[in-house]
Design a protein around this motif. Sequence first.
Motif, PDB file in Angstrom:
ATOM      1  N   UNK A  88      33.519  49.088  28.527  1.00 12.51           N
ATOM      2  CA  UNK A  88      34.323  49.416  29.215  1.00 12.51           C
ATOM      3  C   UNK A  88      33.781  48.868  30.785  1.00 12.51           C
ATOM      4  N   UNK A  89      32.365  48.638  31.474  1.00  8.74           N
ATOM      5  CA  UNK A  89      32.718  48.609  32.544  1.00  8.74           C
ATOM      6  C   UNK A  89      33.295  47.150  33.171  1.00  8.74           C
ATOM      7  N   UNK A  90      33.260  46.186  32.546  1.00  5.57           N
ATOM      8  CA  UNK A  90      34.611  45.229  33.183  1.00  5.57           C
ATOM      9  C   UNK A  90      35.521  45.436  33.214  1.00  5.57           C
ATOM     10  N   UNK A  91      36.282  45.961  31.662  1.00  8.42           N
ATOM     11  CA  UNK A  91      37.645  46.961  32.181  1.00  8.42           C
ATOM     12  C   UNK A  91      37.840  47.555  32.889  1.00  8.42           C
ATOM     13  N   UNK A  92      37.082  48.493  33.633  1.00  9.96           N
ATOM     14  CA  UNK A  92      37.313  49.320  34.949  1.00  9.96           C
ATOM     15  C   UNK A  92      37.166  48.024  36.495  1.00  9.96           C
ATOM     16  N   UNK A  93      36.269  47.727  35.642  1.00 11.94           N
ATOM     17  CA  UNK A  93      36.104  46.454  37.001  1.00 11.94           C
ATOM     18  C   UNK A  93      37.108  45.471  36.922  1.00 11.94           C
ATOM     19  N   UNK A  94      37.572  45.589  36.153  1.00 13.18           N
ATOM     20  CA  UNK A  94      38.741  44.755  35.667  1.00 13.18           C
ATOM     21  C   UNK A  94      40.561  45.474  36.403  1.00 13.18           C
ATOM     22  N   UNK A  95      40.181  46.520  36.318  1.00 15.64           N
ATOM     23  CA  UNK A  95      41.671  47.105  36.288  1.00 15.64           C
ATOM     24  C   UNK A  95      41.421  47.426  37.841  1.00 15.64           C
ATOM     25  N   UNK A  96      40.444  47.385  39.015  1.00 14.55           N
ATOM     26  CA  UNK A  96      40.128  47.592  40.275  1.00 14.55           C
ATOM     27  C   UNK A  96      40.997  46.090  41.069  1.00 14.55           C
ATOM     28  N   UNK A  97      40.297  45.221  40.257  1.00 13.31           N
ATOM     29  CA  UNK A  97      40.455  43.987  40.948  1.00 13.31           C
ATOM     30  C   UNK A  97      42.103  43.659  40.204  1.00 13.31           C
ATOM     31  N   UNK A  98      42.546  43.987  39.781  1.00 14.17           N
ATOM     32  CA  UNK A  98      43.610  44.085  39.484  1.00 14.17           C
ATOM     33  C   UNK A  98      44.807  44.719  40.167  1.00 14.17           C
ATOM     34  N   UNK A  99      44.525  45.993  40.597  1.00 17.00           N
ATOM     35  CA  UNK A  99      44.941  46.864  41.665  1.00 17.00           C
ATOM     36  C   UNK A  99      44.851  46.308  43.087  1.00 17.00           C
ATOM     37  N   UNK A 100      43.647  45.544  43.472  1.00 14.51           N
ATOM     38  CA  UNK A 100      43.445  44.747  44.175  1.00 14.51           C
ATOM     39  C   UNK A 100      44.204  43.804  44.753  1.00 14.51           C
ATOM     40  N   UNK A 101      44.210  42.669  43.812  1.00 17.03           N
ATOM     41  CA  UNK A 101      45.990  41.754  43.400  1.00 17.03           C
ATOM     42  C   UNK A 101      46.810  42.226  43.532  1.00 17.03           C
ATOM     43  N   UNK A 102      47.150  43.797  43.115  1.00 19.16           N
ATOM     44  CA  UNK A 102      48.621  44.444  43.284  1.00 19.16           C
ATOM     45  C   UNK A 102      49.548  43.799  42.322  1.00 19.16           C
ATOM     46  N   UNK A 103      48.621  43.053  41.200  1.00 19.27           N
ATOM     47  CA  UNK A 103      49.423  42.583  39.614  1.00 19.27           C
ATOM     48  C   UNK A 103      51.201  43.145  39.415  1.00 19.27           C
TER      49      UNK A 103
END
Length: 482
Positions: A88-103
């Motif tokens: 879950x930590x990796x997924x939460x980090x991925x969600x944050x990074x996906x927002x940062x990249x504005x995918x």
Amino acid sequence: MSRAKRPQGRAADLNATVFAGSRRAALKSRRRVWKMATLAAAFSLFALYLAWLEANDEAAPHHTDESPLGQAVAQASGRASGAAGPGPDLVRRGEYLTRAGNCIACHTSDKRRPFAGGRAIGTPFGTIYTPNITPDPDTGIGRWTDGDFARAMHEGIGKEGERLYPAFPYASYTKVTDQDVRAIRAYLNTVVPVRYTPPSNSLGFPFNQRWLMVFWNLFNFDEGRFVPDPKQSAQWNRGAYLVEGLAHCGECHTPRNLTQGLKTTERFSGAIQAGWHAYNITPHKTSGIGGWSDQELVGYLATGVAPGRANAAGPMAEVVEDSTQYLSGEDLRSVATYLRSLKPVDRGETRSRGEWGSPASDALALRGTKIEGVNGAQLFLANCASCHQWTGEGVGASAPGAYPPLMHNSVAGASDANNLTMVILHGVRRTTQDVDVLMPAFDRELTDPQIAAVANYVTTRFGNPQSTVDAEQVGRLRATAQ
């Protein structure tokens, strides 16, 4: 004797001339053959070089470095809890990074199916439709391996080895670390799979030939992960990583060259995107954001508003809504720190965009006056004054839901009227954690001459009087796909 010998001498001369001509022709023929052979050899060597590059790219080990969406579209808690899946930590980090990249901005054409693609991106060469990046196995990236995903992000190469077009900003994403790419992939695996095939790209020949991207890459692409500068602070390096890589700010704020690559000599100095002006974000005092405080920069990225400076509209409002408002205060301050360090680029403005304007009093002068033709002041009073006041001072001061003043406003004070015209045409929609901002669109209410009149009235009374627009320009902006 002499008369008998002359014809023979002439024949000998003629034979010598013919022989010399034949020899010259043979030499020319041999030269042509050699030239063609040399050209063929050079082309073959170049082709072998490209093949060698491809083979070595595929064989070389990849780097292993590090760097809406929302709960409604994610199934992180269910999938991440499986023993074989990502934590879950990796997924939460991925969600944050996906927002940062504005995918989500580019890969969503219908908000009911996030990340399913289909958004049209206009280019000088035709229209590109973004792909489905949900985990659907047939129409999305459900069958992609993590290696396939990393290669697309870092090298601009799809699952089947096809070259991707740089509308997908792999030239920036190549800087994103392997750990962060894996986290983004882990998060995307948790979003709702959507069975949807976007339209095919509409590109004419030869731009529909993906293999030509090899040549584009030679001039515009340097593959490789971000390398921190040991001479700079951790905050600066984090800002550089975000601005240059994951957040890919330069993709909108940097002018393009003839091949549509970024002009490295004019980085972050502003560019036109789909009719909107992505402004100069270098620290130049008048042309850029050199007069902004760190607090104003951070506040603008977090809320879309910097009182007395700017209010985000168009694509930038979308960036704030889908991306930057979710970034941590530390990351936003890092972005501000890095932007401060850029080389200032002077675009020739004599005053900054937020320094123009004073309150108007035209409503008093118009009382009892017979109006003929298209009158900007009258149109402003009829369509804009109820929110912005007839003085242009706005309503609500600096409150989150305020109707902004038109003086000391970057849209009215810009050196061109593009964004002001686009705002009048298309309105403003920006939803943040604090407030919903809505300005109605007037594209169906006002004609091109009327919109030009309103825009010119606003720039003359509240902004840069040298910034004007005519009906023909309004028509072109109206026709620009959004």
